[in-house]
Design a protein around this motif. Structure first.
Motif, PDB file in Angstrom:
ATOM      1  N   ALA A  24       0.852  -1.190   0.000  1.00 13.57           N
ATOM      2  CA  ALA A  24       0.000   0.000   0.000  1.00 13.57           C
ATOM      3  C   ALA A  24       0.883   1.234   0.000  1.00 13.57           C
ATOM      4  O   ALA A  24       1.866   1.294   0.741  1.00 13.57           O
ATOM      5  N   ARG A  25       0.549   2.200  -0.826  1.00 15.10           N
ATOM      6  CA  ARG A  25       1.283   3.465  -0.816  1.00 15.10           C
ATOM      7  C   ARG A  25       0.536   4.416   0.101  1.00 15.10           C
ATOM      8  O   ARG A  25      -0.605   4.789  -0.168  1.00 15.10           O
ATOM      9  N   ALA A  26       1.182   4.769   1.211  1.00 16.99           N
ATOM     10  CA  ALA A  26       0.486   5.556   2.237  1.00 16.99           C
ATOM     11  C   ALA A  26       1.467   6.414   3.022  1.00 16.99           C
ATOM     12  O   ALA A  26       2.679   6.189   3.016  1.00 16.99           O
ATOM     13  N   GLY A  27       0.921   7.395   3.702  1.00 14.07           N
ATOM     14  CA  GLY A  27       1.652   8.202   4.667  1.00 14.07           C
ATOM     15  C   GLY A  27       0.897   8.165   5.976  1.00 14.07           C
ATOM     16  O   GLY A  27      -0.289   7.820   6.009  1.00 14.07           O
ATOM     17  N   CYS A  28       1.554   8.491   7.078  1.00 15.52           N
ATOM     18  CA  CYS A  28       0.853   8.464   8.360  1.00 15.52           C
ATOM     19  C   CYS A  28       1.483   9.451   9.336  1.00 15.52           C
ATOM     20  O   CYS A  28       2.617   9.900   9.150  1.00 15.52           O
ATOM     21  N   ASP A  29       0.709   9.751  10.368  1.00  9.73           N
ATOM     22  CA  ASP A  29       1.164  10.659  11.417  1.00  9.73           C
ATOM     23  C   ASP A  29       0.756  10.059  12.754  1.00  9.73           C
ATOM     24  O   ASP A  29      -0.432   9.988  13.077  1.00  9.73           O
TER      25      ASP A  29
END
Length: 357
Positions: free
Chosen positions: A80-85
């Protein structure tokens, strides 16, 4: 021979979601060995399953003086191509503070890239236990995830076709309001006058519709006096009615004066039953709750029947005993006891139910 050019378009869509993981009885977890973790419930964002891992004893033998928190991609054999915080919530203010952030990248469930952070997030245990993140043996992890979906490619279109320009009706209506051209009613608000158009107001507000086209006194009058409203608030209300947008306000979601304007606009939208404006004002207020403002916002929610905003305010006040104590110490809360005692009763009833559970 006729010539033509075709075109197709690629559109990238991002889907965002947030999960809150609350950990109670922290002190009872301190005996858990390094490498062992507690996993949150699985939550879905962007068509993928995710979970938060909490390592009370650290994620490795050399990190036993720390705690660790991770985001984990749960789907097997998946990328999965994702970003997170990843954030911890300051229980004095109720606001999240980022402790580890990742820009858009590939999460691969088959290797260590399926976790964030990949290199290991460690928070010194002593610093954590003396911080405002931990209160009453309880702390809160908040994780925001943004997933890039597979790009969508449109079908073929003729490039030489005729495209309509974007809608600009709100610009024209706004110009008509500003110029006063064709106006057939004038409002007097604390000495300031505003020219407007009965038909536009009636279409957007059932209250104005009843006043101008019903049997009420204002139906035939050209001058209407507005009581108990500030000129700036009425100006903003007219702007929204004509353009379906809020007027420009510098940092409208954070500035104290603009928060007060949003509260007044909520009251005005309720008075004239401009429902979309009422929901927008509620959305802005609930996103910017803090210890100092929550009591005033809660009183407003009770006064104008904003049930969802009321629940969000009560959840904020009762999120932890330290937040409750901080709210109770404010002047806003003292005012709330006088102006809206039922809100105080509901807050303490909610607290009682939390401790009972």
């Amino acid at each position: 021979m006729a010539k033509h050019t075709t075109v197709s378009r690629c559109v990238t869509v991002m889907e965002q979601g947030k999960h809150v993981f609350e950990i109670f009885d922290y002190s009872k977890l301190k005996g858990i060995r390094d490498g062992e973790f507690i996993r949150s419930a699985t939550f879905s964002v962007g068509g993928y399953d995710w979970a938060i891992r909490f390592y009370p004893g650290g994620y490795a033998p050399h990190c036993t003086d720390s705690i660790a928190i991770y985001l984990e991609l749960m789907n097997k054999d998946t990328k999965a191509r994702a970003g997170c915080d990843l954030c911890l919530v300051d229980q004095t203010t109720g606001l999240p503070k980022s402790v580890q952030k990742a820009n858009l990248r590939v999460f691969d469930a088959n290797d260590l890239t399926g976790f964030h952070p990949q290199t290991g997030l460690s928070i010194n245990r002593m610093q954590f236990e003396t911080s405002s993140y931990l209160r009453d043996d309880h702390f809160i992890v908040q994780c925001a995830v943004a997933v890039r979906k597979e790009p969508r490619v449109s079908g073929l279109e003729l490039l030489n076709g005729i495209e309509a320009s974007p809608s600009n009706i709100s610009v024209h209506l706004g110009n008509m309001l500003d110029s006063g051209e064709g106006a057939d009613v004038t409002f007097s608000v604390q000495g300031e006058t505003f020219m407007a158009h009965k038909a536009v107001l009636a279409v957007r507000s059932p209250v104005f519709n009843a006043e101008f086209f019903g049997r009420m006194r204002e139906a035939k009058e050209q001058l209407v006096t507005i009581e108990e409203m500030q000129p700036d608030v009425f100006r903003a209300l007219l702007h929204f009615i004509y353009t379906d947008s809020l007027p420009d306000m510098d940092d409208q979601e954070g500035d104290i004066d603009n928060k007060e304007m949003i509260r007044h606009l909520l009251a005005a939208s309720d008075r004239y039953r401009v429902d979309r404006l009422k929901f927008i004002c509620q959305s802005i207020l609930c996103k910017n709750l803090d210890v100092e403002s929550v009591s005033a916002t809660l009183a407003l929610a009770y006064q104008h029947n904003c049930d969802k905003l009321k629940d969000i305010c009560l959840d904020f006040i009762t999120s932890s005993s330290s937040v409750t104590d901080s709210v109770v110490a404010t002047q806003g809360y003292k005012n709330l006891k006088t102006t809206c005692p039922s809100a105080v009763v509901d807050a303490f009833e909610k607290i009682r139910m939390i401790y009972k559970a």
